[in-house]
Design an enzyme around this catalytic site. Structure first.
Site, PDB file in Angstrom:
ATOM      1  CB  CYS A  61      -0.857   0.186   1.380  1.00 22.71           C
ATOM      2  SG  CYS A  61      -1.941  -1.175   1.478  1.00 22.71           S
ATOM      3  CG  ASP A  63       1.607   5.209   3.960  1.00 24.80           C
ATOM      4  OD1 ASP A  63       2.436   5.683   3.508  1.00 24.80           O
ATOM      5  OD2 ASP A  63       0.465   5.723   4.372  1.00 24.80           O
ATOM      6  CB  CYS A  88       3.732  10.689   3.775  1.00 25.40           C
ATOM      7  SG  CYS A  88       2.337  10.900   4.981  1.00 25.40           S
ATOM      8  CB  CYS A 135      -0.571   9.927   6.960  1.00 26.36           C
ATOM      9  SG  CYS A 135      -1.197  10.378   5.164  1.00 26.36           S
TER      10      CYS A 135
END
Lengths: 170, 245
Positions: A61, A63, A88, A135
């Site tokens: 994915c 992450d 990120c 995130c």
């Protein structure tokens, strides 16, 4: 670095000292601080002995998050929280803040840590744009997995000890 | 990095057997395991769903389970909002998908007796599983109250089922929040025609304390209600949240 709370825009808390303070969609000063100077990162875990390890996300994915915790056995509080991510700026900043929150003031009780919410982390960070919210959840998911891992290891250990005691008695 | 968890017995492969259109843009997908039984799970948990081909670049997406553990199938209820959910909507009967083992902690624990569910539109899915499971188990030591927010009645998934349930099961109460409904019947005791807020909660709950709150919906919905509850001095430990994005 201290920031003064000055304004609220659509749920984002904006801090003075931030030259973009008038725009709610930009990163707050605290987010930038934690992104550029992440706390409690563990780059090499070869010799790190954790009590619990949790993983969230998947490399497919994009992450990925791993969290290691050490727990004080006497009071069941988290005394160390390390992490590493393939993520990120928002994932880095929010997990850095999370690692601070669970270890500050003598450590967070593991029950409380299981219910730590992204909203609490974002509040401390001074908000994140909505589109970056996802995130921020990686860190607390991985933390919960780490606590779960610690608890299952602990119960395994208790069972082993109980069995050992029984055999000694015999 | 630690080893990945072992997959469930059936390798997590499921076949689509039925599509139930709940509204114009929400569909319930009914999957059956290709081998063995469906995994065991706690109502309120979710699974990560993966396509077997690279339709969405091999990415997975989490979806709450809307069926209950005693069912021999796996239901997920999907609103079409993006590429992934669009691909799920286009899934054909007989196509297969892969799921992770059930995950998450968004469910009531044993000691929680007065439970308040706050659902924003498609955020109803985990609650539907919890409420249906408790009803089937005949749970009578918990009080459940659901505040179910939608723009209009027609948008509300499981609306009929939940309202029927509330009529027959004394332990469960539903308050329908309709934010953009044109025909407003103010005499209907269990309907509100404004955005869900703490004032409404106070009206029906009287006392906000000593209750456990579960909030599920869009990021904005969850964040706003979490903040309002916190500002009303509800203990952080008594609030659980799940945001859909």
């Amino acid at each position: 670095m201290k920031y003064k709370k000055v304004k609220k825009l659509k749920g984002d808390v904006i801090y003075s000292g931030d030259k973009y303070k008038e725009k709610s969609w930009v990163y707050s000063g605290i987010v930038k601080d934690h992104f550029f100077h992440p706390r409690n990162v563990l780059l090499d875990d070869t010799y790190y002995k954790a009590d619990g390890i949790g993983v969230a996300g998947s490399p497919a994915c994009g992450d990925m998050m791993i969290v290691w915790i050490k727990v004080d056995k006497k009071n069941q509080k988290i005394k160390e929280c390390k992490w590493r991510t393939f993520g990120c700026a928002s994932a880095i900043a929010s997990t850095s803040m999370m690692s601070v929150m669970v270890t500050e003031n003598g450590g967070m009780d593991i029950k409380k840590a299981m219910n730590l919410k992204p909203q609490q982390i974002l509040e401390r960070l001074g908000g994140l744009p909505d589109r970056k919210f996802h995130c921020s959840v990686l860190g607390d998911i991985a933390l919960r997995e780490a606590v779960k891992d610690y608890l299952s290891k602990k119960s395994e250990k208790n069972i082993k000890n109980a069995k050992r005691k029984k055999t000694i008695k015999k | 990095m630690p080893k990945e968890k072992k997959q469930s017995k059936n390798n997590g492969i499921y076949i689509l057997k039925e599509k139930i259109w709940e509204t114009d843009d929400i569909v319930t997908l009914k999957f059956f395991p290709i081998k063995d039984k469906i995994f065991s799970f706690i109502p309120g948990q979710f699974v990560n769903v993966y396509f077997l081909d690279d339709r969405c670049g091999g990415q997975g997406k989490p979806y709450s389970i809307s069926s209950i553990p005693s069912d021999n199938f796996l239901n997920i209820t999907v609103k079409k909002i993006g590429k992934f959910s669009g691909a799920l909507h286009n899934l054909k009967i007989g196509e297969k998908i892969k799921t992770s083992d059930p995950q998450g902690y968004f469910y009531p624990e044993d000691q929680m007796k007065d439970i308040v569910f706050l659902a924003g539109a498609i955020g109803i899915t985990p609650f539907f599983s919890v409420i249906s499971a408790y009803f089937k188990q005949g749970v009578n030591n918990r009080n459940l109250i659901l505040f179910y927010s939608n723009k209009i009645e027609k948008d509300a998934v499981f609306f009929k089922e939940l309202n029927e349930l509330a009529k027959t099961w004394k332990k469960f109460k539903i308050i329908n929040i309709l934010t953009k409904q044109k025909e407003k019947n103010y005499s209907d005791k269990n309907k509100e025609f404004q955005r869900l807020n703490v004032k409404i909660l106070k009206k029906y709950l009287k006392n906000l304390n000593n209750k456990h709150y579960f909030i599920c919906g869009s990021i904005g919905f969850v964040n706003d209600l979490w903040k309002e509850l916190k500002n009303s001095k509800v203990k952080e430990d008594n609030i659980k949240v799940e945001s859909f994005y």
